[in-house]
Design an enzyme around this catalytic site. Structure first.
Site, PDB file in Angstrom:
ATOM      1  N   HIS A   1      -9.317   3.376   0.029  1.00  0.00           N
ATOM      2  CA  HIS A   1      -9.485   2.262   0.956  1.00  0.00           C
ATOM      3  C   HIS A   1     -10.662   2.476   1.918  1.00  0.00           C
ATOM      4  CE1 HIS A   1      -8.275  -1.354   3.008  1.00  0.00           C
ATOM      5  NE2 HIS A   1      -7.177  -1.456   2.275  1.00  0.00           N
TER       6      HIS A   1
ATOM      7  N   GLU B   1     -11.758  -2.111  -3.625  1.00  0.00           N
ATOM      8  CA  GLU B   1     -10.627  -1.266  -4.014  1.00  0.00           C
ATOM      9  C   GLU B   1     -10.351  -1.443  -5.502  1.00  0.00           C
ATOM     10  OE1 GLU B   1      -7.405  -2.406  -1.154  1.00  0.00           O
ATOM     11  OE2 GLU B   1      -9.104  -3.373  -0.210  1.00  0.00           O
TER      12      GLU B   1
ATOM     13  N   HIS C   1       0.762  -1.258   0.000  1.00  0.00           N
ATOM     14  CA  HIS C   1       0.000   0.000   0.000  1.00  0.00           C
ATOM     15  C   HIS C   1       0.792   1.308   0.000  1.00  0.00           C
ATOM     16  CE1 HIS C   1      -3.759  -2.009   0.076  1.00  0.00           C
ATOM     17  NE2 HIS C   1      -3.938  -2.131   1.378  1.00  0.00           N
TER      18      HIS C   1
HETATM   19  C1  BGC Z   1      -5.484  -5.805   1.850  1.00  0.00           C
HETATM   20  C2  BGC Z   1      -5.553  -6.576   3.144  1.00  0.00           C
HETATM   21  C3  BGC Z   1      -5.050  -5.673   4.233  1.00  0.00           C
HETATM   22  C4  BGC Z   1      -5.876  -4.408   4.244  1.00  0.00           C
HETATM   23  C5  BGC Z   1      -5.404  -3.422   5.263  1.00  0.00           C
HETATM   24  C6  BGC Z   1      -6.345  -4.618   1.961  1.00  0.00           C
HETATM   25  O1  BGC Z   1      -6.333  -3.886   0.789  1.00  0.00           O
HETATM   26  O2  BGC Z   1      -5.861  -6.605   0.754  1.00  0.00           O
HETATM   27  O3  BGC Z   1      -4.802  -7.753   3.078  1.00  0.00           O
HETATM   28  O4  BGC Z   1      -5.118  -6.304   5.471  1.00  0.00           O
HETATM   29  O5  BGC Z   1      -5.847  -3.813   2.994  1.00  0.00           O
HETATM   30  O6  BGC Z   1      -4.071  -3.142   5.112  1.00  0.00           O
END
Ligand code: BGC
Length: 378
Positions: free
Chosen positions: A206, A343, A135
């Protein structure tokens, strides 16, 4: 002659009146509210911007992480509820680890072993998810905000310069995110970016949705439809294997609407690896890059419907499997599966999978993508 002159004067008067009224409307649309959301540890001022539309829908967005803090949406009886998880204070976002509501980048989702090779150069990224990169850090930055409201609706522009080498990624990358709240109850997100070196980029939002209202129990009865015949299976650390697998006959078939909880605990190797749904679907968008209805969610109890449209090739359905009693807004506690994320994205780990749509961005290219979260009731 006299009649002609009167007609012309009459037309002129109408024209001025129309201009005046539309001017007033534009002004009404541009009255976005702004309030302080506190200061970061290093003393940067952070604000909260409240966007409203004519139907009483309201989106609160902070320039800390380009984050959607709340989204007030009517149910089938007109009762408004906040349908996204969040924190009451800036501190929650500054210390939180779940990317709640944030703009995610430079590379949304995972990159295996936190490394990739581009033009023969191997880049090493920050390892923040075991051995992987997950991320990026856009969610912890203070973005520059500007009111860009127009007749399309109240709109907030957020810009940020991700510097060459930030978290290991090459290239200075000026990035822009514009949130527009339209009178059709859409929260439209337009992303754009450029670079001065070959790089990779994957941007998403998110938001954690609970269509019954944030903190009001789990989302297992809420239904999801995803327009995808294939998904990207993962390994034990959630990295795609590279396969594009048919959803037919699997718990990943959401081509017709299904309750999230209907199959989530089935004895299925992929569900076990993800601790539930935490996978990327390959969208059936035949015209790559055009706005496409990718997914729909429905809460039978409140009647709220969420449609997700996107120009992106993939979508991650994450069912809040790792939510573990987070203390959120209004004293609510967020437990496992109390929300779902949709997402829109490039596929996870694309830089290491030449068979996936490319996430590369080169100097001279202009990255653009759009995602729309549209609300209605039935
Ligand atoms: C991911 C998860 C993660 C979450 C928070 C999501 O986009 O796919 O695996 O735990 O984000 O970080």
């Amino acid at each position: 002659m006299l009649r002609r002159r009167e007609t012309i004067i009459g037309m002129l008067f109408c024209f001025i009146a129309v201009m005046f009224v539309s001017g007033l409307q534009a002004e009404a649309k541009s009255k976005m509210q702004k309030q302080s959301f506190g200061k970061t540890e290093d003393g940067q001022q952070v604000d909260l911007y409240i966007l409203t539309n004519k139907n009483g829908m309201e989106a609160a967005i902070t320039n800390y992480g380009g984050t959607v803090v709340s989204l007030m949406v009517p149910d089938r009886n007109g009762k408004r509820d906040d349908v996204v998880l969040g924190y009451d204070t800036l501190d929650g976002y500054a210390t939180g680890k779940a990317y709640i509501g944030a703009t995610v980048g430079r590379y949304a989702n995972r990159i295996a072993h936190a490394t990739f090779t581009l033009d023969g150069i191997t880049y090493k990224l920050a390892k923040n998810d075991g051995d992987n990169h997950l991320h990026g850090g856009f969610n912890k930055r203070v973005w520059t905000a500007r009111d860009v409201s127009s007749n399309a609706g109240q709109a907030l522009e957020l810009t940020y310069l991700s510097k060459d080498g930030e978290e290991g990624f090459p290239g200075n990358l000026p990035v822009k995110v514009v949130y527009t709240l339209t009178d059709k109850n859409e929260l439209k997100i337009d992303y754009s970016a450029t670079t001065d070196k070959d790089t990779v980029l994957n941007l998403t939002n998110h938001a954690y949705f609970n269509l019954a209202g944030q903190g009001n129990g789990d989302i297992l009865q809420q239904q999801i439809m995803i327009k995808a015949d294939r998904f990207t299976p993962i390994d034990a650390v959630s990295i795609p294997t590279g396969e594009l697998r048919s959803v037919k006959g699997t718990p990943f078939d959401f081509t017709t609407a299904m309750a999230i909880g209907a199959r989530i605990d089935q004895d299925d190797q992929q569900l076990k690896m993800g601790n539930g749904y935490d996978h990327n679907w390959v969208l059936n968008n035949e015209k790559a890059g055009s706005l496409f209805l990718a997914a729909q969610a429905y809460d039978p109890h409140s009647g709220r419907v969420l449609e997700v449209l996107t120009t992106q090739p993939g979508i991650q359905l994450y069912t809040g499997n790792f939510l573990d009693g987070i203390h959120g807004k209004d004293g609510k506690v967020y437990n496992r599966r109390y929300a779902f994320c949709l997402e829109t994205q490039h596929f996870p780990d694309s830089p290491n999978h030449p068979n996936f749509p490319t996430a590369e961005l080169k100097p001279g290219q202009h990255f653009e993508s759009t995602t729309v979260y549209k609300f209605s009731t039935k």
